[in-house]
Design a protein around this motif. Structure first.
Motif, PDB file in Angstrom:
ATOM      1  N   GLU A 179       0.839  -1.206   0.000  1.00 20.51           N
ATOM      2  CA  GLU A 179       0.000   0.000   0.000  1.00 20.51           C
ATOM      3  C   GLU A 179       0.868   1.248   0.000  1.00 20.51           C
ATOM      4  OE1 GLU A 179      -3.578   2.027   2.651  1.00 20.51           O
ATOM      5  OE2 GLU A 179      -2.844   0.032   3.110  1.00 20.51           O
ATOM      6  N   LYS A 180       1.967   1.190   0.806  1.00 17.00           N
ATOM      7  CA  LYS A 180       2.878   2.330   0.872  1.00 17.00           C
ATOM      8  C   LYS A 180       3.532   2.554  -0.489  1.00 17.00           C
ATOM      9  CE  LYS A 180       5.286   2.578   4.627  1.00 17.00           C
ATOM     10  NZ  LYS A 180       6.311   2.269   5.631  1.00 17.00           N
ATOM     11  N   LYS A 181       3.904   1.442  -1.139  1.00 11.45           N
ATOM     12  CA  LYS A 181       4.531   1.535  -2.455  1.00 11.45           C
ATOM     13  C   LYS A 181       3.577   2.155  -3.469  1.00 11.45           C
ATOM     14  CE  LYS A 181       6.741  -1.364  -5.960  1.00 11.45           C
ATOM     15  NZ  LYS A 181       7.066  -2.735  -6.376  1.00 11.45           N
ATOM     16  N   GLN A 182       2.313   1.775  -3.375  1.00  9.55           N
ATOM     17  CA  GLN A 182       1.318   2.295  -4.309  1.00  9.55           C
ATOM     18  C   GLN A 182       1.159   3.803  -4.146  1.00  9.55           C
ATOM     19  OE1 GLN A 182      -0.307   0.351  -6.607  1.00  9.55           O
ATOM     20  NE2 GLN A 182      -1.018   2.274  -7.436  1.00  9.55           N
ATOM     21  N   VAL A 183       1.155   4.260  -2.877  1.00  5.33           N
ATOM     22  CA  VAL A 183       1.026   5.694  -2.621  1.00  5.33           C
ATOM     23  C   VAL A 183       2.207   6.456  -3.195  1.00  5.33           C
ATOM     24  CG1 VAL A 183       0.952   7.439  -0.811  1.00  5.33           C
ATOM     25  CG2 VAL A 183      -0.395   5.364  -0.562  1.00  5.33           C
ATOM     26  N   VAL A 184       3.417   5.870  -3.037  1.00  7.64           N
ATOM     27  CA  VAL A 184       4.614   6.520  -3.574  1.00  7.64           C
ATOM     28  C   VAL A 184       4.538   6.617  -5.079  1.00  7.64           C
ATOM     29  CG1 VAL A 184       7.112   6.301  -3.857  1.00  7.64           C
ATOM     30  CG2 VAL A 184       6.077   5.837  -1.642  1.00  7.64           C
ATOM     31  N   LEU A 185       4.126   5.520  -5.700  1.00  6.28           N
ATOM     32  CA  LEU A 185       4.003   5.529  -7.153  1.00  6.28           C
ATOM     33  C   LEU A 185       3.016   6.591  -7.613  1.00  6.28           C
ATOM     34  CD1 LEU A 185       3.986   1.730  -8.049  1.00  6.28           C
ATOM     35  CD2 LEU A 185       5.774   3.376  -8.558  1.00  6.28           C
ATOM     36  N   ASP A 186       1.905   6.688  -6.889  1.00  7.61           N
ATOM     37  CA  ASP A 186       0.898   7.680  -7.253  1.00  7.61           C
ATOM     38  C   ASP A 186       1.455   9.094  -7.127  1.00  7.61           C
ATOM     39  OD1 ASP A 186      -1.977   5.915  -5.919  1.00  7.61           O
ATOM     40  OD2 ASP A 186      -0.878   5.692  -7.789  1.00  7.61           O
ATOM     41  N   SER A 187       2.161   9.362  -6.031  1.00 12.24           N
ATOM     42  CA  SER A 187       2.681  10.708  -5.786  1.00 12.24           C
ATOM     43  C   SER A 187       3.739  11.096  -6.819  1.00 12.24           C
ATOM     44  CB  SER A 187       3.271  10.794  -4.375  1.00 12.24           C
ATOM     45  OG  SER A 187       4.399   9.944  -4.259  1.00 12.24           O
ATOM     46  N   LEU A 188       4.489  10.098  -7.313  1.00 10.59           N
ATOM     47  CA  LEU A 188       5.490  10.374  -8.335  1.00 10.59           C
ATOM     48  C   LEU A 188       4.870  10.481  -9.720  1.00 10.59           C
ATOM     49  CD1 LEU A 188       8.351   7.954  -7.212  1.00 10.59           C
ATOM     50  CD2 LEU A 188       8.325  10.434  -7.020  1.00 10.59           C
ATOM     51  N   GLY A 189       3.629   9.994  -9.809  1.00  2.11           N
ATOM     52  CA  GLY A 189       2.930  10.070 -11.088  1.00  2.11           C
ATOM     53  C   GLY A 189       3.316   8.972 -12.057  1.00  2.11           C
ATOM     54  N   LYS A 190       4.021   7.936 -11.593  1.00  3.26           N
ATOM     55  CA  LYS A 190       4.476   6.884 -12.488  1.00  3.26           C
ATOM     56  C   LYS A 190       3.341   6.016 -12.993  1.00  3.26           C
ATOM     57  CE  LYS A 190       9.245   6.429 -10.987  1.00  3.26           C
ATOM     58  NZ  LYS A 190      10.279   5.524 -10.460  1.00  3.26           N
ATOM     59  N   ASN A 191       2.320   5.851 -12.169  1.00  2.00           N
ATOM     60  CA  ASN A 191       1.209   5.018 -12.618  1.00  2.00           C
ATOM     61  C   ASN A 191       0.059   5.847 -13.168  1.00  2.00           C
ATOM     62  OD1 ASN A 191       0.295   6.105 -10.248  1.00  2.00           O
ATOM     63  ND2 ASN A 191      -0.735   4.239  -9.542  1.00  2.00           N
ATOM     64  N   LYS A 192       0.346   7.076 -13.450  1.00  2.00           N
ATOM     65  CA  LYS A 192      -0.665   7.938 -14.048  1.00  2.00           C
ATOM     66  C   LYS A 192      -0.903   7.521 -15.496  1.00  2.00           C
ATOM     67  CE  LYS A 192      -1.736  12.793 -14.935  1.00  2.00           C
ATOM     68  NZ  LYS A 192      -1.222  14.164 -14.911  1.00  2.00           N
ATOM     69  N   GLU A 193      -2.158   7.317 -15.885  1.00  2.00           N
ATOM     70  CA  GLU A 193      -2.465   6.847 -17.223  1.00  2.00           C
ATOM     71  C   GLU A 193      -2.257   7.952 -18.252  1.00  2.00           C
ATOM     72  OE1 GLU A 193      -6.265   5.119 -17.464  1.00  2.00           O
ATOM     73  OE2 GLU A 193      -5.875   3.650 -15.894  1.00  2.00           O
ATOM     74  N   PRO A 194      -1.796   7.553 -19.459  1.00  2.00           N
ATOM     75  CA  PRO A 194      -1.606   8.556 -20.505  1.00  2.00           C
ATOM     76  C   PRO A 194      -2.941   9.130 -20.943  1.00  2.00           C
ATOM     77  CG  PRO A 194      -1.370   6.333 -21.382  1.00  2.00           C
ATOM     78  CD  PRO A 194      -1.483   6.207 -19.893  1.00  2.00           C
ATOM     79  N   ASP A 195      -2.892  10.204 -21.705  1.00  2.00           N
ATOM     80  CA  ASP A 195      -4.116  10.838 -22.196  1.00  2.00           C
ATOM     81  C   ASP A 195      -4.724   9.952 -23.272  1.00  2.00           C
ATOM     82  OD1 ASP A 195      -4.875  14.164 -23.518  1.00  2.00           O
ATOM     83  OD2 ASP A 195      -6.133  12.453 -23.011  1.00  2.00           O
ATOM     84  N   MET A 196      -5.556   9.002 -22.838  1.00  2.00           N
ATOM     85  CA  MET A 196      -6.108   7.999 -23.752  1.00  2.00           C
ATOM     86  C   MET A 196      -7.030   8.621 -24.790  1.00  2.00           C
ATOM     87  SD  MET A 196      -4.604   5.307 -22.760  1.00  2.00           S
ATOM     88  CE  MET A 196      -5.465   3.886 -23.411  1.00  2.00           C
ATOM     89  N   SER A 197      -7.751   9.653 -24.412  1.00  2.00           N
ATOM     90  CA  SER A 197      -8.654  10.301 -25.364  1.00  2.00           C
ATOM     91  C   SER A 197      -7.883  10.923 -26.521  1.00  2.00           C
ATOM     92  CB  SER A 197      -9.486  11.378 -24.659  1.00  2.00           C
ATOM     93  OG  SER A 197     -10.364  10.794 -23.733  1.00  2.00           O
ATOM     94  N   ARG A 198      -6.729  11.529 -26.202  1.00  2.00           N
ATOM     95  CA  ARG A 198      -5.911  12.139 -27.252  1.00  2.00           C
ATOM     96  C   ARG A 198      -5.358  11.077 -28.191  1.00  2.00           C
ATOM     97  NH1 ARG A 198      -0.733  12.391 -27.610  1.00  2.00           N
ATOM     98  NH2 ARG A 198      -0.420  11.878 -25.406  1.00  2.00           N
ATOM     99  N   ILE A 199      -4.836   9.985 -27.602  1.00  2.00           N
ATOM    100  CA  ILE A 199      -4.293   8.894 -28.412  1.00  2.00           C
ATOM    101  C   ILE A 199      -5.393   8.259 -29.254  1.00  2.00           C
ATOM    102  CG2 ILE A 199      -3.162   6.630 -28.334  1.00  2.00           C
ATOM    103  CD1 ILE A 199      -1.846   7.563 -25.704  1.00  2.00           C
ATOM    104  N   SER A 200      -6.583   8.124 -28.653  1.00  3.48           N
ATOM    105  CA  SER A 200      -7.715   7.537 -29.379  1.00  3.48           C
ATOM    106  C   SER A 200      -8.086   8.364 -30.600  1.00  3.48           C
ATOM    107  CB  SER A 200      -8.924   7.424 -28.437  1.00  3.48           C
ATOM    108  OG  SER A 200     -10.042   6.906 -29.109  1.00  3.48           O
ATOM    109  N   GLU A 201      -8.068   9.687 -30.453  1.00  2.00           N
ATOM    110  CA  GLU A 201      -8.411  10.570 -31.568  1.00  2.00           C
ATOM    111  C   GLU A 201      -7.332  10.504 -32.660  1.00  2.00           C
ATOM    112  OE1 GLU A 201     -10.152  13.215 -34.147  1.00  2.00           O
ATOM    113  OE2 GLU A 201     -10.991  12.004 -32.521  1.00  2.00           O
TER     114      GLU A 201
END
Length: 297
Positions: A179-201
């Motif tokens: 859980e701690k690792k997940q929070v760190v990843l989130d705060s660093l933005g590493k698991n942030k999803e790319p702009d899928m709508s832009r790629i889709s277009e």
């Protein structure tokens, strides 16, 4: 805490807030549906045909769905309907995904809670059985230690002697660490999803350009590969809408895979087509490799 809160991990205030956010999100999703898709959704949700096309009905529908199925049930049903239509494209899925993920997380927490309770009940029942057995027999003398566990006197207690407690402590530490690792990843933005709508277009526009390069018999082969029926598929309107329909049917990654497969089957392996297709195929392959690495890490 009220009874409904005691059974779940969210407070009533949280549930009310999420319910309102979900109602607004459903409204946005329904506005993205074409008339035939809206009709399919209503059929999936078991709504009768009468009055369902009026403006009043459309406006009140999200709230009616929540009232009929509950918060969690409505998320499940709408997600199921979007798969059946299908609307697997980022425009819909980016709105839907946060609520589906939240639902899945709550279900996993509930399962863990039930499993922990079952283990505790079994452990308590086993301890009681041992104590009763010891009380009724003079052959084996049992002494309860400070943790309430039974052990034979004179034997040195080892950490390994209680694997159940040790295992549970290990699981708890492991869960806390992840859980701690997940929070760190989130705060660093590493698991942030790319702009899928832009790629889709971008992918939709690229498909349009690829399809314009196909001869008539190649276009026909592609439609057969993508499992599209012959009806209305030669009209200008169909050709214009086809890229978006493919994304809606297969999702972003699935549509890249299917179109790449179709181009290989036709075949159109020339630079004119492959130069347009390759960046998206490479992106898909990279994402799949990342997913495989994360499974084994």
């Amino acid at each position: 805490m009220c009874n409904c809160c005691a059974r779940k991990f969210l407070t009533c205030t949280d549930m009310s807030r999420i319910s309102e956010e979900w109602r607004q999100t459903m409204t946005k999703i329904f506005e993205l549906l074409r008339e035939d898709q809206y009709k399919k959704m209503l059929e999936s949700l078991k709504y009768p045909s009468k009055e369902r096309k009026t403006a009043k009905f459309r406006k009140e529908l999200p709230q009616k769905i929540i009232e009929s199925y509950g918060l969690e049930g409505s998320i499940y049903q709408v997600n199921k309907a979007m798969k059946e239509i299908p609307r697997n494209d980022p425009a819909v899925q980016e709105l839907l995904k946060p609520f589906v993920d939240k639902l899945r997380n709550e279900q996993e927490k509930m399962q863990k809670r039930k499993k922990r309770k079952l283990e505790d009940d079994l452990e308590a029942g086993g301890r009681m059985l041992l104590q009763n057995s010891a009380a009724g027999s003079n052959k084996i003398q049992m002494v309860a230690d400070s943790s309430g566990k039974n052990k034979e006197p004179g034997k040195k207690r080892k950490v390994e002697a209680d694997p159940k407690t040790g295992g549970r402590m290990l699981q708890q530490n492991s869960a806390a660490g992840s859980e701690k690792k997940q929070v760190v990843l989130d705060s660093l933005g590493k698991n942030k999803e790319p702009d899928m709508s832009r790629i889709s277009e971008e992918w939709r526009q690229t498909m349009t350009r690829i399809f314009e390069l196909l001869t008539e018999d190649q276009y026909k082969k592609m439609l057969e590969s993508l499992k599209y029926s012959s009806t209305t598929r030669k009209t200008a309107k169909f050709r214009n809408e086809l890229p978006q329909k493919i994304i809606e049917s297969y999702g972003l990654e699935g549509s890249i895979y299917q179109v790449n497969k179709a181009m290989t089957e036709i075949p159109r392996n020339d630079p004119a087509v492959q130069g347009l297709l390759k960046p998206f195929v490479d992106k898909l392959r990279n994402e799949q490799e990342k997913m495989q690495k994360s499974k084994f890490s």
